[in-house]
Every structure is written in structure tokens, then in C-alpha cells.
Design a protein around this motif. Structure first.
Motif, mmCIF file in Angstrom:
data_model
loop_
_atom_site.group_PDB
_atom_site.id
_atom_site.type_symbol
_atom_site.label_atom_id
_atom_site.label_comp_id
_atom_site.label_asym_id
_atom_site.label_seq_id
_atom_site.Cartn_x
_atom_site.Cartn_y
_atom_site.Cartn_z
ATOM 1 N N ALA A 79 0.911 -1.134 -0.004
ATOM 2 C CA ALA A 79 -0.099 0.003 -0.057
ATOM 3 C C ALA A 79 1.028 1.220 0.008
ATOM 4 O O ALA A 79 0.479 2.118 -0.686
ATOM 5 C CB ALA A 79 -0.870 0.017 1.204
ATOM 6 N N GLY A 80 1.845 1.188 0.608
ATOM 7 C CA GLY A 80 2.763 2.323 0.679
ATOM 8 C C GLY A 80 3.643 2.643 -0.810
ATOM 9 O O GLY A 80 3.824 3.818 -0.733
ATOM 10 N N PHE A 81 3.528 1.635 -1.439
ATOM 11 C CA PHE A 81 4.280 1.905 -2.852
ATOM 12 C C PHE A 81 3.217 2.102 -3.872
ATOM 13 O O PHE A 81 3.484 2.069 -4.942
ATOM 14 C CB PHE A 81 5.436 0.953 -3.021
ATOM 15 C CG PHE A 81 6.635 0.988 -2.446
ATOM 16 C CD1 PHE A 81 7.569 2.086 -2.864
ATOM 17 C CD2 PHE A 81 6.771 0.198 -1.065
ATOM 18 C CE1 PHE A 81 8.623 2.192 -2.225
ATOM 19 C CE2 PHE A 81 7.758 0.563 -0.370
ATOM 20 C CZ PHE A 81 8.653 1.372 -0.923
ATOM 21 N N MET A 82 1.963 2.295 -3.478
ATOM 22 C CA MET A 82 0.786 2.471 -4.475
ATOM 23 C C MET A 82 1.247 3.693 -5.311
ATOM 24 O O MET A 82 1.477 4.760 -4.640
ATOM 25 C CB MET A 82 -0.626 2.633 -3.710
ATOM 26 C CG MET A 82 -1.775 2.701 -4.779
ATOM 27 S SD MET A 82 -3.218 2.176 -3.725
ATOM 28 C CE MET A 82 -3.143 3.387 -2.206
ATOM 29 N N THR A 83 1.212 3.667 -6.638
ATOM 30 C CA THR A 83 1.372 4.810 -7.527
ATOM 31 C C THR A 83 0.120 5.623 -7.905
ATOM 32 O O THR A 83 -0.775 5.019 -7.419
ATOM 33 C CB THR A 83 1.808 4.289 -9.006
ATOM 34 O OG1 THR A 83 0.805 3.472 -9.542
ATOM 35 C CG2 THR A 83 3.206 3.227 -8.767
ATOM 36 N N ASP A 84 0.401 6.647 -8.334
ATOM 37 C CA ASP A 84 -0.723 7.890 -8.734
ATOM 38 C C ASP A 84 -1.629 6.918 -9.644
ATOM 39 O O ASP A 84 -2.933 7.205 -9.729
ATOM 40 C CB ASP A 84 -0.374 9.068 -9.293
ATOM 41 C CG ASP A 84 0.420 9.858 -8.053
ATOM 42 O OD1 ASP A 84 0.341 9.631 -6.845
ATOM 43 O OD2 ASP A 84 1.073 10.647 -8.449
ATOM 44 N N GLU A 86 -2.307 3.727 -10.147
ATOM 45 C CA GLU A 86 -3.048 2.868 -9.388
ATOM 46 C C GLU A 86 -4.322 3.480 -8.453
ATOM 47 O O GLU A 86 -5.152 2.755 -8.459
ATOM 48 C CB GLU A 86 -2.150 1.988 -8.193
ATOM 49 C CG GLU A 86 -1.218 0.945 -9.107
ATOM 50 C CD GLU A 86 -0.306 0.123 -7.883
ATOM 51 O OE1 GLU A 86 -0.548 -1.087 -7.767
ATOM 52 O OE2 GLU A 86 0.650 0.822 -7.297
ATOM 53 N N ILE A 87 -3.956 4.679 -7.957
ATOM 54 C CA ILE A 87 -5.136 5.303 -7.560
ATOM 55 C C ILE A 87 -6.096 5.584 -8.451
ATOM 56 O O ILE A 87 -7.290 5.603 -8.032
ATOM 57 C CB ILE A 87 -4.402 6.481 -6.518
ATOM 58 C CG1 ILE A 87 -3.446 6.239 -5.472
ATOM 59 C CG2 ILE A 87 -5.670 7.491 -6.262
ATOM 60 C CD1 ILE A 87 -2.762 7.393 -4.733
ATOM 61 N N GLY A 88 -5.724 6.104 -9.367
ATOM 62 C CA GLY A 88 -6.423 6.445 -10.566
ATOM 63 C C GLY A 88 -7.581 5.381 -10.950
ATOM 64 O O GLY A 88 -8.453 5.382 -11.217
ATOM 65 N N GLU A 89 -6.731 4.172 -11.081
ATOM 66 C CA GLU A 89 -7.631 2.861 -11.437
ATOM 67 C C GLU A 89 -8.545 2.497 -10.394
ATOM 68 O O GLU A 89 -9.752 2.092 -10.941
ATOM 69 C CB GLU A 89 -6.537 1.613 -11.662
ATOM 70 C CG GLU A 89 -5.483 1.978 -12.852
ATOM 71 C CD GLU A 89 -4.649 0.848 -12.686
ATOM 72 O OE1 GLU A 89 -4.490 -0.221 -11.845
ATOM 73 O OE2 GLU A 89 -3.611 0.652 -13.863
ATOM 74 N N HIS A 90 -8.182 2.624 -9.081
ATOM 75 C CA HIS A 90 -9.253 2.338 -8.305
ATOM 76 C C HIS A 90 -10.326 3.228 -8.298
ATOM 77 O O HIS A 90 -11.751 3.160 -7.874
ATOM 78 C CB HIS A 90 -8.459 2.626 -6.786
ATOM 79 C CG HIS A 90 -7.642 1.330 -6.394
ATOM 80 N ND1 HIS A 90 -8.045 0.005 -6.356
ATOM 81 C CD2 HIS A 90 -6.279 1.439 -5.897
ATOM 82 C CE1 HIS A 90 -7.185 -0.554 -6.035
ATOM 83 N NE2 HIS A 90 -5.976 0.289 -5.676
ATOM 84 N N LEU A 91 -10.282 4.589 -8.819
ATOM 85 C CA LEU A 91 -11.122 5.551 -8.740
ATOM 86 C C LEU A 91 -12.454 5.242 -9.960
ATOM 87 O O LEU A 91 -13.434 5.766 -9.833
ATOM 88 C CB LEU A 91 -10.584 6.860 -9.189
ATOM 89 C CG LEU A 91 -10.054 7.737 -7.999
ATOM 90 C CD1 LEU A 91 -9.452 8.970 -8.400
ATOM 91 C CD2 LEU A 91 -10.784 7.893 -6.964
ATOM 92 N N SER A 92 -11.962 4.197 -10.835
ATOM 93 C CA SER A 92 -12.725 3.680 -11.910
ATOM 94 C C SER A 92 -13.372 2.401 -11.549
ATOM 95 O O SER A 92 -14.149 1.760 -12.372
ATOM 96 C CB SER A 92 -12.198 3.920 -13.074
ATOM 97 O OG SER A 92 -11.166 2.933 -13.133
ATOM 98 N N ASP A 93 -13.067 1.766 -10.164
ATOM 99 C CA ASP A 93 -13.558 0.439 -9.637
ATOM 100 C C ASP A 93 -14.754 0.695 -9.111
ATOM 101 O O ASP A 93 -14.756 1.083 -7.715
ATOM 102 C CB ASP A 93 -12.395 -0.298 -9.061
ATOM 103 C CG ASP A 93 -12.727 -1.676 -8.621
ATOM 104 O OD1 ASP A 93 -13.817 -2.125 -8.805
ATOM 105 O OD2 ASP A 93 -11.941 -2.160 -8.107
ATOM 106 N N PRO A 94 -15.969 0.012 -9.481
ATOM 107 C CA PRO A 94 -17.088 0.276 -8.856
ATOM 108 C C PRO A 94 -17.245 -0.494 -7.484
ATOM 109 O O PRO A 94 -18.106 -0.494 -6.573
ATOM 110 C CB PRO A 94 -18.218 -0.212 -9.725
ATOM 111 C CG PRO A 94 -17.464 -1.272 -10.412
ATOM 112 C CD PRO A 94 -16.069 -0.549 -10.757
#
Length: 223
Positions: A79-84, A86-94
């Protein structure tokens, strides 16, 4: 400020008597029990409380298994090395709660917990060994070093993990005002020090943990 026994009598009477009231009290974990909790569980509960802030708790609870899977069971290294990206991908995950700042807080808090682990051997050890009589100091540390863990989110996080704690709920604040500890909802450093001093006094008088004293205060308020 009244002695603890006087406040306890009010709470117990309102909850059906001492025996019935005692059955509603939960005990905090011991230092050894807290220290044995894996650091990923601290990040998980921390993140859950952040998502629940200002949101429907039931929705968060229902989504939590999918959120756990999406964030690799909250392994603090991953989690500490999560990239921007990856965060963007989560924002599109329902399957997850698509709140960018709260998702980014997972990464920030994983790094924070990794720092605690480096300083103390494990993040759990830091929480386990923190002096109970300085709970407000622990809250201040979380507010300063963690992300989105100010106020009641931090208190609920620590309570759910089993740390001996108080929660400044509406009823607890009302009781503190009634007892003359503060004259409004505590927000300043001075007010929080007064709250800590009052809890320390009541804990010393009763031999009980802050978790019990907090519950007693809440239940001493009518309504």
C-alpha cells in the motif's frame, strides 16, 4: 466535578441497574494483545474509519471485503508504494468507494505505519506501549503524522482496535460540560488536557479503564 461513583450511579440507574449496565461494558485489549495485532490490521481499521467519516457505515461495511482485496489486504509495504496510476484505477472501480483523497490516505497511512514500525519494531508496539494517561497525546500524534485521522475518526479507530480510549461523542461531551470539565465541545489543546485530566481522575477513583469511564459518562446523559 463529581466523583466517579456518583456519575456511575446515574448511568446504572438509567440502564436497568448495575448488573444490567455492567453487561454492556466492553474491556480494552491488554498491551500484549495489542502488540500481537499485525500492522496490516491497523491500516485496515484506520482506512475503514476514514471511509466511514461522513458516509453510510453500513455501505462501507458491505463493501469492505472487496476493498480489502483491492488493496492487497492492506499490506503496508504494497500500500505504501501504491502509484498515482493505481490510485486512478481504483477511482474507476465500482467495487470500492471512489473517493480520491480517502484512497490516497491509504498510501500515506501505510507509509506512516511503516515509520512507526521502524521506530518501534512494529506499529502495533507503538500503540500498545503508548501511556494510557496520555491518550490525548496519542490523538495529537495521529493528527500530526497520519492522514485524515483527526477528531473522532482517530478515536473510533483506536476504540475499534481495542486501545483503552474515550470517544467525545455528543453525550460524552454533554457529560463533560455538565461536570464542569469544559464549557463547550473540546477542540483546543488546553481543553483536551482538561478532558485527559478528568478521565485520569475518574480512572484512578474507580480502577476502571477509560473505555468504561467514557461509556459511563455517555449513559449518564438522559436521552
Amino acid at each position: 466535578m463529581r466523583d466517579f461513583d456518583a456519575i456511575y450511579d446515574i448511568a446504572a440507574e438509567r440502564k436497568g441497574g448495575p448488573d444490567a449496565f455492567e453487561a454492556t461494558l466492553s474491556n480494552p485489549k491488554t498491551a500484549a494483545e495489542l502488540a500481537a495485532i499485525p500492522d496490516d490490521r491497523w491500516l485496515s481499521q484506520m482506512s475503514k474509519c476514514i471511509f466511514q467519516a461522513g458516509f453510510n457505515w453500513k455501505v462501507v461495511e458491505n463493501k469492505w471485503p472487496d476493498i480489502e482485496a483491492a488493496f492487497h489486504e492492506f499490506d503496508i509495504g504494497r500500500a505504501g508504494f501504491m502509484t498515482d496510476e493505481e490510485i486512478g484505477e481504483h477511482l474507476s472501480d465500482p467495487k470500492v468507494i471512489r473517493h480520491g483523497k480517502k484512497i490516497a490516505a491509504i498510501r500515506d497511512n501505510a507509509r506512516f505505519l511503516a515509520e512507526l514500525a521502524k521506530e518501534n519494531g512494529s506499529a502495533a508496539t507503538a500503540f500498545a506501549e503508548w501511556p494510557r494517561e496520555d491518550f490525548v497525546g496519542l490523538l495529537a500524534m495521529l493528527k500530526k503524522r497520519a492522514n485524515r485521522l483527526g477528531g473522532n475518526s482517530a478515536m473510533y479507530f483506536l476504540r475499534f482496535m481495542g486501545v483503552d480510549s474515550f470517544i467525545l461523542s455528543r453525550d460524552v461531551v454533554a457529560a463533560l460540560i455538565r461536570e464542569g470539565v469544559v464549557d463547550k465541545a473540546p477542540s483546543s489543546k488546553k481543553d483536551m488536557e482538561r478532558v485527559q485530566e478528568a478521565f485520569n481522575t475518574w480512572c484512578a477513583q474507580s480502577g476502571r479503564p477509560m473505555t468504561h469511564v467514557s461509556r459511563v459518562l455517555a449513559c449518564s446523559i438522559d436521552g
